[in-house]
Scaffold this motif. Structure first.
Motif, PDB file in Angstrom:
ATOM      1  N   ALA A   1       0.809  -1.274   0.004  1.00  9.16           N
ATOM      2  CA  ALA A   1      -0.087   0.128   0.093  1.00  9.16           C
ATOM      3  C   ALA A   1       0.674   1.145  -0.122  1.00  9.16           C
ATOM      4  O   ALA A   1       0.666   2.110  -0.838  1.00  9.16           O
ATOM      5  CB  ALA A   1      -0.845  -0.045   1.146  1.00  9.16           C
ATOM      6  N   GLN A   2       1.816   1.082   0.705  1.00 12.89           N
ATOM      7  CA  GLN A   2       2.917   2.317   0.921  1.00 12.89           C
ATOM      8  C   GLN A   2       3.624   2.490  -0.495  1.00 12.89           C
ATOM      9  O   GLN A   2       3.808   3.629  -0.903  1.00 12.89           O
ATOM     10  CB  GLN A   2       3.802   2.462   1.918  1.00 12.89           C
TER      11      GLN A   2
ATOM     12  N   GLN B   1       1.346   3.983  -3.195  1.00 15.04           N
ATOM     13  CA  GLN B   1       1.132   5.341  -2.788  1.00 15.04           C
ATOM     14  C   GLN B   1       2.197   6.034  -3.224  1.00 15.04           C
ATOM     15  O   GLN B   1       2.048   7.299  -3.823  1.00 15.04           O
ATOM     16  CB  GLN B   1       0.916   5.459  -1.499  1.00 15.04           C
TER      17      GLN B   1
ATOM     18  N   GLU C   1       2.554   9.100  -6.455  1.00 18.37           N
ATOM     19  CA  GLU C   1       2.994  10.393  -5.976  1.00 18.37           C
ATOM     20  C   GLU C   1       4.337  10.701  -7.043  1.00 18.37           C
ATOM     21  O   GLU C   1       4.541  11.940  -7.412  1.00 18.37           O
ATOM     22  CB  GLU C   1       3.524  10.472  -4.739  1.00 18.37           C
TER      23      GLU C   1
ATOM     24  N   PRO D   1      -5.795   0.841   3.593  1.00 17.38           N
ATOM     25  CA  PRO D   1      -4.765   1.618   3.165  1.00 17.38           C
ATOM     26  C   PRO D   1      -4.441   1.097   1.536  1.00 17.38           C
ATOM     27  O   PRO D   1      -4.188   1.981   0.541  1.00 17.38           O
ATOM     28  CB  PRO D   1      -3.762   1.128   3.976  1.00 17.38           C
TER      29      PRO D   1
ATOM     30  N   LYS E   1      -7.041   2.819  -0.794  1.00 21.08           N
ATOM     31  CA  LYS E   1      -6.876   4.187  -1.132  1.00 21.08           C
ATOM     32  C   LYS E   1      -5.762   4.084  -1.931  1.00 21.08           C
ATOM     33  O   LYS E   1      -5.651   4.842  -2.909  1.00 21.08           O
ATOM     34  CB  LYS E   1      -6.640   4.878   0.272  1.00 21.08           C
ATOM     35  N   ALA E   2      -4.579   3.285  -1.916  1.00 22.31           N
ATOM     36  CA  ALA E   2      -3.563   3.504  -2.468  1.00 22.31           C
ATOM     37  C   ALA E   2      -3.869   2.997  -4.196  1.00 22.31           C
ATOM     38  O   ALA E   2      -3.360   3.707  -5.178  1.00 22.31           O
ATOM     39  CB  ALA E   2      -2.388   2.342  -2.243  1.00 22.31           C
TER      40      ALA E   2
ATOM     41  N   ALA F   1      -5.614   5.939  -5.503  1.00 23.75           N
ATOM     42  CA  ALA F   1      -4.325   6.946  -6.144  1.00 23.75           C
ATOM     43  C   ALA F   1      -3.688   6.392  -7.295  1.00 23.75           C
ATOM     44  O   ALA F   1      -3.609   7.492  -8.099  1.00 23.75           O
ATOM     45  CB  ALA F   1      -3.369   7.008  -5.012  1.00 23.75           C
ATOM     46  N   CYS F   2      -3.398   5.447  -7.508  1.00 24.06           N
ATOM     47  CA  CYS F   2      -2.742   4.902  -8.604  1.00 24.06           C
ATOM     48  C   CYS F   2      -3.646   5.048  -9.838  1.00 24.06           C
ATOM     49  O   CYS F   2      -3.337   5.609 -11.121  1.00 24.06           O
ATOM     50  CB  CYS F   2      -2.318   3.287  -8.403  1.00 24.06           C
TER      51      CYS F   2
END
Length: 421
Positions: free
Chosen positions: A201-202, A205, A209, A229, A232-233, A236-237
């Protein structure tokens, strides 16, 4: 729709399902189903009717890929598998340095040169630094007998670096320069990462970014809480235009319980939608994954023509699943004891008070028992440090309670030792 552990549901623009034992048992059963037509026979009987599979945009790359992606590995009959998958309309194929199937692609391209331009080819390697991408890609191209691949992945991203270094890597100037260089040289159209790391997940993310990655292949559980998480990731992708390919959607099957022969009948009773749509459990799983509009394609390892035929048929017949059907499939999955948690983030080991990599150990067991990748499973197991293999003293009931897929570690981990140690 996203799953709410309390039992209620909250609706947004997509639905999710955990890939579990339902999927794996169906895939395993496919190998014992009625023998499919030989590729040549089908071609002779239906040459006038070309088969096709729906396509989806791979993020904002401007490239559409077939929703079904054929994962390949070393083994007897790979040439036959490649050609049959192509005859069924699959146009996305996945290999890597570690899969040892690149030579089969080379033979295929030599015998049928026109095929290369008609398919989307993905390969992978393990460059620890961006500067290694170009020379490793050159090796992959030579092994496959082609001048370019459509997508190159930095494989098992996060496994070979501390998390902070992995995050820095995916956002670094050096990575951007390396990605731009292979694209400018015409050796890869796209560059990305593949990951099943517990902290993915990190990593995802950071990739969103960084703005460098074109596509990500990710161990995926389409049954995710809205606020998780990883969910949400993925959002974001998707928003950043990164193409998403799911993998590791097979979560294992029974080991020594004697129940496997009855599983499909039980699943059909619990999931009426299967009979209503005339779907196998694994076909329904694929429909559930594709119901998530963020997923461009699902990479599935298919080792016989029955599996290819059934999965390709599922793609051609795809329609999104309803929330009630997703819940029924999820419940059937958990009731039948999966061996791999596609949503693993390490919380099981934390709850168990152990340094053992419980999620990795059960994943390697799934490679060995379900996927038939026995050598790979043992290699992965042997590569773990001793403390990551030693689960003795762990609170396995606490681990099971914390696991999103409720893996029965007390049953599975002795099998890991017996099969892999």
């Amino acid at each position: 729709m996203t799953h709410d552990p309390s039992g209620s549901t909250s609706t947004d623009r997509r639905t999710f399902l955990q890939a579990g034992a339902v999927a794996a048992a169906a895939a395993a059963t496919a190998g014992h189903a009625a023998v499919a037509q030989e590729p040549g026979q089908e071609k002779a009987e239906g040459a006038e009717k070309a088969l096709s599979i729906p396509r989806r945009p791979l993020g904002k790359t401007g490239i559409d890929v077939t929703m079904l992606n054929a994962g390949t590995g070393r083994g007897a009959g790979i040439q036959r598998i490649l050609r049959y998958a192509y005859s069924q309309g699959i146009r996305c194929f996945d290999t890597s340095q570690r899969y040892q199937s690149e030579g089969d692609f080379k033979q295929w391209f030599q015998q049928e040169p026109a095929v290369r331009k008609e398919i989307f080819v993905v390969t992978k390697d393990l460059p620890k630094a961006p500067a290694e991408i170009m020379p490793m890609l050159d090796q992959r191209l030579a092994a496959m007998g082609t001048d370019y691949v459509d997508l190159f992945f930095v494989h098992s991203f996060g496994d070979n670096h501390p998390l902070d270094e992995a995050i820095a890597y995916v956002k670094s100037k050096e990575f951007k320069q390396a990605a731009d260089a292979v694209k400018k040289a015409g050796k890869a159209r796209l560059v990305g990462i593949s990951t099943h790391h517990r902290n993915r997940a990190q990593i995802l993310q950071a990739a969103a970014e960084g703005g460098i990655v074109d596509a990500i292949m990710v161990q995926y559980s389409p049954w995710l809480d809205k606020d998780a998480p990883l969910n949400k990731a993925l959002d974001a992708c998707h928003k950043a235009g990164i193409g998403l390919i799911s993998m590791k959607q097979l979560a294992g099957h029974f080991l020594g319980t004697g129940q496997q022969k009855n599983m499909l009948d039980e699943v059909k009773e619990k999931v009426p939608m299967l009979a209503e749509r005339d779907l196998t459990p694994f076909q329904a799983l694929l429909h559930a994954i594709w119901t998530d509009e963020r997923i461009a394609s699902s990479c599935v390892s298919m080792t016989n023509t029955d599996q290819i035929r059934l999965n390709s048929e599922a793609a051609r017949r795809f329609t999104p699943l309803k929330a009630a059907d997703l819940k029924s499939l999820r419940d059937a999955d958990l009731a039948h004891g999966p061996t791999l948690c596609a949503d693993c983030d390490g919380r099981c080991a934390h709850a168990a008070g152990t340094a053992a990599a419980l999620g990795d150990l059960t994943r390697f067991l799934t490679y060995h028992e379900h996927h038939g990748l026995r050598s790979k499973a043992r290699e992965c197991y042997d590569a773990l440090p001793a403390e990551a293999r030693d689960w003795r003293g762990a609170d396995l009931e606490a681990a099971r309670a914390a696991c999103p897929s409720k893996l029965d570690f007390a049953r599975l981990l002795p099998e890991v030792d017996r099969r892999l140690a």
